[in-house]
Motif scaffolding. Sequence first.
Motif, mmCIF file in Angstrom:
data_model
loop_
_atom_site.group_PDB
_atom_site.id
_atom_site.type_symbol
_atom_site.label_atom_id
_atom_site.label_comp_id
_atom_site.label_asym_id
_atom_site.label_seq_id
_atom_site.Cartn_x
_atom_site.Cartn_y
_atom_site.Cartn_z
ATOM 1 N N LEU A 429 53.021 -33.465 -32.964
ATOM 2 C CA LEU A 429 52.220 -34.393 -33.773
ATOM 3 C C LEU A 429 51.298 -35.234 -32.889
ATOM 4 N N ALA A 430 51.802 -35.652 -31.722
ATOM 5 C CA ALA A 430 50.975 -36.450 -30.821
ATOM 6 C C ALA A 430 49.774 -35.652 -30.340
ATOM 7 N N VAL A 432 48.302 -33.188 -31.958
ATOM 8 C CA VAL A 432 47.380 -33.076 -33.091
ATOM 9 C C VAL A 432 46.586 -34.367 -33.256
ATOM 10 N N ARG A 433 47.274 -35.509 -33.152
ATOM 11 C CA ARG A 433 46.595 -36.800 -33.276
ATOM 12 C C ARG A 433 45.563 -36.988 -32.169
ATOM 13 N N TYR A 434 45.897 -36.512 -30.959
ATOM 14 C CA TYR A 434 44.955 -36.636 -29.850
ATOM 15 C C TYR A 434 43.716 -35.775 -30.090
ATOM 16 N N GLN A 435 43.974 -34.552 -30.560
ATOM 17 C CA GLN A 435 42.846 -33.658 -30.837
ATOM 18 C C GLN A 435 41.932 -34.213 -31.939
ATOM 19 N N ASP A 436 42.536 -34.940 -32.880
ATOM 20 C CA ASP A 436 41.759 -35.543 -33.971
ATOM 21 C C ASP A 436 41.132 -36.867 -33.567
ATOM 22 N N ALA A 438 42.773 -39.624 -32.962
ATOM 23 C CA ALA A 438 43.484 -40.748 -33.568
ATOM 24 C C ALA A 438 44.289 -41.533 -32.550
ATOM 25 N N THR A 439 44.490 -40.999 -31.331
ATOM 26 C CA THR A 439 45.269 -41.694 -30.306
ATOM 27 C C THR A 439 44.772 -41.275 -28.939
ATOM 28 N N GLU A 443 49.985 -41.283 -25.374
ATOM 29 C CA GLU A 443 51.002 -40.962 -26.389
ATOM 30 C C GLU A 443 51.458 -39.513 -26.242
#
Length: 480
Positions: A429-430, A432-436, A438-439, A443
Amino acid sequence: MYARKYSVKFGFLLAAGFGIAALSGCTPGPAYVRPSVTVPAHYKEDMSKKSTPPQGWVAAQPGDAADRGEWWKVFGDATLDELEARVDVGNQNIQKSLADLKQAQAMIGVARSSYFPQVTAGAGANINHTSKDVLGHSLAGRTVQDYSMGVTASWEPDLFDRIGHAVDAANARAQASDADLASMRLSMHAELALDYVDLRQIDVEASLLKQLVDNYVQAKNLVQTQFDGGIASESELEQAETQLQVAKAQLIDLGEARAQREHAIAVLMGVPPADFSLPPVDKTLPLPTIPVGLPSTLLQRRPDIAAAERRVAAANADVGEATSAFFPDLMLSATGGLEASHFAQLAMLPSRFWAIGPALIGTLFDGGRRHAQLSAAEAKRDAAAADYRQAVLSAFQQVEDNLASLHVLANEAVAHQRAVDASSKAADLAMVRYQDGATDYLEVVTTQSVNLAQTRAQVELSRRRFAADVGLIKALGGTW
């Protein structure tokens, strides 16, 4: 007349000896009784509680002659089976125990030889010149030649079982050495199994780290692409590089532990480490289920318990031998041969000589030596009995310890698997969030580091469970 006189004397002494033997029961010394031990009805840490005593069960007797069995085959690994087969042949600790057994068996023959007469033969040629200044000596100033050859036989009947006790002690010590050999074999096979399991767990961990290194390379390439596009910072790129290099370092570090396990396996088989290697195999061994049986059967299966019990029997026989020292010994001896002052007369009939005579010998005073020796033998027997009871207690403890470890580690493995699954999902999930966007990458690094730590801990937990399985098999005596 003289022959009759000696015959009467011999008959009197022999009758006296046998009379004393009859009054003493012929076998002085305590009868052997195996030391008593407290045996529980079941193991405290046996969670199955299926091993209940059957109706009419009796206390187990040491059975060191039982086949230990090829217990390592429960792991279902052909390579392990092949390596274990080489231990009995090449392991030097086993060869030493085998030599000790042969020595102990030879001592039985030494003890038994005392049952039989001892016959010696000899021949001699002496020239003796006597001083002229010796008054009243018929051979003063003369040179005398003396040629002789003869045979001497002596025999000590075992009236009070002194030799019998010595033979019993030698037999018991040989049986203890036989059990020591079985115990050494069990120990060496278990040690090789542990080293092999460790080596294969290292292979599994190395395979895991290789996969993680590949993943970290992909992650770093992603960060590099974003850095080149002005999206990621240099700090994030360095974090990705650091994570990748740390994983590579951990992978390299496993090489030391693997080499040491490989060397240990070689030495256990009696092979120089330079002449042995095992290729890596990414294979997880199945965890077998070990039936523990009744605590009473542990006394039958543990060779070290059998060895300790046999040493008690040997010490008890030593007490009997020390007791026999309080009774007289009957010695029967005979000597015969030829003796002459001229070699040419040696073979003539007048040159013959002979002597025969029994002797009943007993110690009247020795300053308390025999009493002290008896007390020492009794104390040695008591110490051997304590060693036997301690061996039994230690065996129960080892079984309980490994049962507890298996039970606790099995529950821990369930909880740990949940932690691995959760940390793996968090890492995904981290990313995916980085690729988007969002973080930041911190993380990702944090969640992947947690996942790596949990996954490696899971491999270590698996190794501990295998070690507890091997430890339980060894504690149970190697067979069931």
